[in-house]
Design a protein around this motif. Structure first.
Motif, PDB file in Angstrom:
ATOM      1  N   TYR A  63      41.336   0.591  -6.400  1.00  0.00           N
ATOM      2  CA  TYR A  63      40.065  -0.130  -6.522  1.00  0.00           C
ATOM      3  C   TYR A  63      39.474  -1.027  -5.556  1.00  0.00           C
ATOM      4  N   GLY A  64      40.162  -1.039  -4.730  1.00  0.00           N
ATOM      5  CA  GLY A  64      39.636  -1.232  -2.910  1.00  0.00           C
ATOM      6  C   GLY A  64      40.374  -0.869  -1.576  1.00  0.00           C
ATOM      7  N   ASN A 100      30.042   4.668 -14.783  1.00  0.00           N
ATOM      8  CA  ASN A 100      31.007   2.820 -14.501  1.00  0.00           C
ATOM      9  C   ASN A 100      30.314   2.479 -12.612  1.00  0.00           C
ATOM     10  N   ASP A 102      28.408   1.054 -11.100  1.00  0.00           N
ATOM     11  CA  ASP A 102      28.584  -0.426 -10.663  1.00  0.00           C
ATOM     12  C   ASP A 102      29.879  -0.435  -9.796  1.00  0.00           C
ATOM     13  N   ASN A 103      30.778  -0.448 -10.668  1.00  0.00           N
ATOM     14  CA  ASN A 103      32.225  -0.634 -11.068  1.00  0.00           C
ATOM     15  C   ASN A 103      32.821  -0.228  -9.784  1.00  0.00           C
ATOM     16  N   ARG A 106      31.607  -0.099  -5.659  1.00  0.00           N
ATOM     17  CA  ARG A 106      32.243  -1.307  -4.599  1.00  0.00           C
ATOM     18  C   ARG A 106      33.273  -0.672  -3.491  1.00  0.00           C
ATOM     19  N   ASP A 183      28.968  -9.286   0.004  1.00  0.00           N
ATOM     20  CA  ASP A 183      29.113  -9.592  -1.081  1.00  0.00           C
ATOM     21  C   ASP A 183      28.908  -8.137  -1.258  1.00  0.00           C
ATOM     22  N   HIS A 185      29.899  -7.134  -4.158  1.00  0.00           N
ATOM     23  CA  HIS A 185      29.891  -7.477  -5.372  1.00  0.00           C
ATOM     24  C   HIS A 185      28.377  -6.708  -5.871  1.00  0.00           C
ATOM     25  N   ARG A 186      27.984  -7.552  -5.603  1.00  0.00           N
ATOM     26  CA  ARG A 186      26.613  -7.051  -5.096  1.00  0.00           C
ATOM     27  C   ARG A 186      25.877  -6.040  -4.988  1.00  0.00           C
ATOM     28  N   ARG A 189      26.099  -3.363  -7.210  1.00  0.00           N
ATOM     29  CA  ARG A 189      25.415  -3.905  -8.604  1.00  0.00           C
ATOM     30  C   ARG A 189      23.617  -3.139  -7.782  1.00  0.00           C
ATOM     31  N   ILE A 196      20.017   4.262 -11.271  1.00  0.00           N
ATOM     32  CA  ILE A 196      20.130   3.979 -12.611  1.00  0.00           C
ATOM     33  C   ILE A 196      18.728   3.958 -13.149  1.00  0.00           C
TER      34      ILE A 196
END
Lengths: 611, 90
Positions: A63-64, A100, A102-103, A106, A183, A185-186, A189, A196
């Protein structure tokens, strides 16, 4: 000549990484372990459109770059060039699940930040469309600054485009390692939002299926049905192939018996090598059938649901829901069960599961149980319709399960202490796995089993054969007493006398280290040799046993086999899966200790009860 | 403090959110989690301001939970869900 450039296939779990890896490399893969850890390493070759070969390595899903499991640590270390024994990849093929984004973006952003030549595969684009997502690969590429190709790996779509993009990326100018946004995460997104084009809410397939399959009542019922089918298949479908293998081995043995002169060479070939190889290969049908089911359950996404349904119950024993399928598989045979623990991501959970798996009553115990029960337990009804023999058999199964749960609790508090059992996982979308991927997985499991477990089993069988065959008995002597094995048995007898075992059992214990069911043939051999008087000649083995063993001894023998780790294959596969001798030795020790205590307690209680 | 809609005022632990109701993550008590657990939750995308929705519950003791977070569905145990505080009305 320079070695072919190394490209790491990397991405989140469930992104379809392995399917893309399979699609690009085909069946020519090398499967091994990373040195020092029990993480599988898969590599293979693909040829770029311009004819250059590229070596692909399928890194464990992560995941990272901040690892939360041993697998993820391997991925990070390889990517940063810090893993001893693996060169740093020259390029990256990042696999994203399109639905999936956005997830998964990262991790992708962190990876792109490494500055290696990179291609992004926007995978499972068909599923994203089905979910109402319209994604622009061009916009994503512009946002990320690296080429993006659309793929549907399980359908083998987009592989040519991927190879082409890899070719230009590897030739292209070097990219400087870029900073990753504070960040991430942001950032992920916002990149996803940009890529999209449109999103139409639709009722998702997966959600509808989960409503049934994860239903509080229907869910467990369906799981029971699936497991029941799996077990039926493991026993019913394997019967014929096991028969062929046994027949083939017997024919081979006869062939060599006829071809070779009587002597140690013939004995070594027939009893040692052919017998030993046969003992290994005979496991294959059950392993393949079980793994066919496991691969299908995993490939469709149902495996995670099974873990979800069972997690609460398993957590009572300090295990995670992930341990359910491996432990259940161990009722057929602990070998594939232990091999299946690879799906457990927490190291301590996995170790505990491996250590207790041999306590599940495997099919090899059945011949022993059947023989002893038939010889000693009267066939009478304890309640109308409930037979005492059946009750004893059931009790032996329950003893195994209770033993396993108790041992798991104890192990979690002692040697496998650590973070409480861990259960956090993604519930991936349901999908139909590609048959090719399933076939490839089966083939790789079979090879791993035959190569790694087979080598050790062959050596041990030959050693056991030698112990039983030398020195050879002279005239008037008995092989079972003169041989090294016979003498060892006399030594063992001293140890096992307190728990009610006699010399015959001591002698049978040694060869049945290879496999439990050997105990039956070993006992049969002992009594075949000792058939001194004519009257005994016509008795069946059961009658002879019930005449020779007191009942407490028989019961102690049963209790012994509930716990004793009498199976070289299990020990060998534990060594492979834990990457060393420490844990298999620990397993053997604690299980023998348990077996000794259980047999002793059974014997003395039975004696005290006047049985 | 004026009394507005109580749901917006008081953060609720995620494990008490009803199946099918959506909520926004108000905050996560990372200190209540072990390092690996916290790390994995972050990886799944649990973060302030993200919308979550419990979808399914395990058959025994209604544990674990299947929670939709972003576009993903993840399974977590109730003990871990307790550390995630949400506000209704997302």
């Amino acid at each position: 000549m320079n070695p072919a450039p190394l490209v790491a296939v990397v991405g989140n779990p469930n992104a379809g990484k392995s399917a893309l890896f399979n699609a690009l490399t085909g069946a020519r893969q090398k499967v091994g372990n990373y040195p020092g850890v029990t993480v599988e390493r898969k590599s293979g070759r693909t040829v770029l459109p311009d004819g250059r070969p590229v070596e692909l390595v399928d890194l464990p899903g992560a995941y990272g770059l901040d690892p939360s499991s041993p697998d993820e640590a391997v991925t990070r270390d390889v990517l940063l060039g810090r893993f001893a024994g693996e060169r740093r990849p020259d390029g990256l093929l990042i696999v994203l699940d399109a639905s999936n984004l956005d997830n998964h973006l990262r991790f992708a952003l962190q990876l792109i930040g490494l500055g290696l030549p990179t291609v992004v595969a926007l995978n499972m684009i068909d599923m994203a469309r089905r979910d109402g997502l319209e994604i622009s690969a061009e916009r994503l590429s512009a946002e990320l600054g690296v080429p993006v190709v659309e793929t549907v790996a399980v359908r083998r779509r987009g592989t040519d485009a991927t190879r082409e993009a890899l070719g230009s990326a590897l030739l292209g100018p070097k990219r400087a390692p870029g900073g990753v946004h504070a960040d991430v995460h942001r950032q992920a997104r916002s990149v996803a939002d940009a890529a999209i084009v449109s999103e139409t809410p639709v009722r998702r397939w997966t959600h509808r299926l989960d409503r049934v399959l994860l239903h509080p009542i229907a869910g467990p019922l369906i799981l029971t049905l699936v497991m029941f089918t799996m077990f039926q298949a493991v026993f019913a479908w394997s019967e014929a192939p096991i028969g062929w293998i046994e027949g083939g081995m017997a024919a081979l043995g006869e062939g060599f018996t006829a071809a070779l002169p009587d002597g140690w060479l013939r004995s070594l070939t027939v009893d040692g090598i052919i017998g030993g190889v046969g003992a290994v290969v005979v496991f294959l049908p059950q392993i393949l059938i079980l793994f066919l089911f496991i691969l299908l359950l995993e490939g469709t996404g149902y495996m995670v649901r099974a873990a979800f349904l069972m997690d609460r119950l398993m957590s009572r024993a300090g295990l995670s829901g992930r341990a359910f399928i491996p432990l259940l598989s161990s009722f057929a045979c602990a070998v594939p069960g232990i091999m299946a623990t690879r799906t457990i991501d927490n190291e301590k959970d996995r170790l505990t599961t491996i250590l207790v798996a041999p306590l599940m009553t495997c099919s090899a115990r059945l011949p022993v149980y059947t023989l002893i029960i038939a010889a000693f337990i009267p066939e009478r009804d304890v309640l109308p319709g409930i037979n005492l023999q059946g009750v004893v058999m059931f009790g032996l199964y329950v003893a195994g399960i209770v033993g396993a749960l108790g041992a798991a609790l104890l192990l979690r508090k002692t040697v496998a202490r650590g973070a409480s059992s861990f259960f956090m996982m993604e519930l991936p979308k349901y999908q139909l796995p590609a048959l090719k991927d399933v076939a490839l997985g089966l083939w790789q499991r079979a090879i791993i089993f035959l190569k790694r477990a087979g080598g050790i089993i062959l050596i041990t069988t030959v050693v056991l054969w030698a112990l039983a065959s030398f020195p050879q008995a002279g005239p008037g002597e008995k092989q079972t007493e003169v041989s090294i094995a016979g003498r060892i048995a006399s030594g063992i007898e001293v140890l096992v006398k307190p728990i009610g075992f006699n010399h015959d059992i001591a002698l049978a214990l040694l060869p049945s280290m290879a496999a439990r069911e050997v105990a039956v043939s070993a006992i049969a051999t002992v009594y075949a040799i000792d058939q001194a008087d004519e009257a005994q000649m016509n008795q069946s083995l059961e009658e002879r046993l019930s005449g020779n063993w007191p009942l407490p001894t028989a019961l102690a023998f049963l209790a012994w086999f509930v716990f004793a780790p009498q199976c070289i294959s299990t020990i060998a596969v534990t060594r492979r899966e834990t990457n060393g001798w420490k844990w298999p030795l620990f397993m053997v020790t604690y299980l023998f200790a348990l077996a000794y205590l259980a047999a002793g307690a059974t014997y003395w209680i039975a004696v005290a009860a006047g049985l | 403090m004026t009394v507005a809609t109580p749901s917006a005022q008081f953060a609720l632990p995620l494990d008490q959110l009803r199946v099918g109701s959506r909520a926004r993550i108000h905050g996560v008590d990372w200190s209540a989690l072990e390092e690996g657990e916290a790390c994995r939750l972050k990886h799944f995308g649990f973060d302030e301001g993200v919308t979550v929705e419990p979808l399914h519950q395990g058959p025994f003791g209604r544990d674990p939970l299947a929670v939709r977070v972003g576009r993903m569905t993840v399974a977590i145990r109730r003990t871990h869900a307790r550390a995630i505080k949400v506000t209704l009305g997302a």
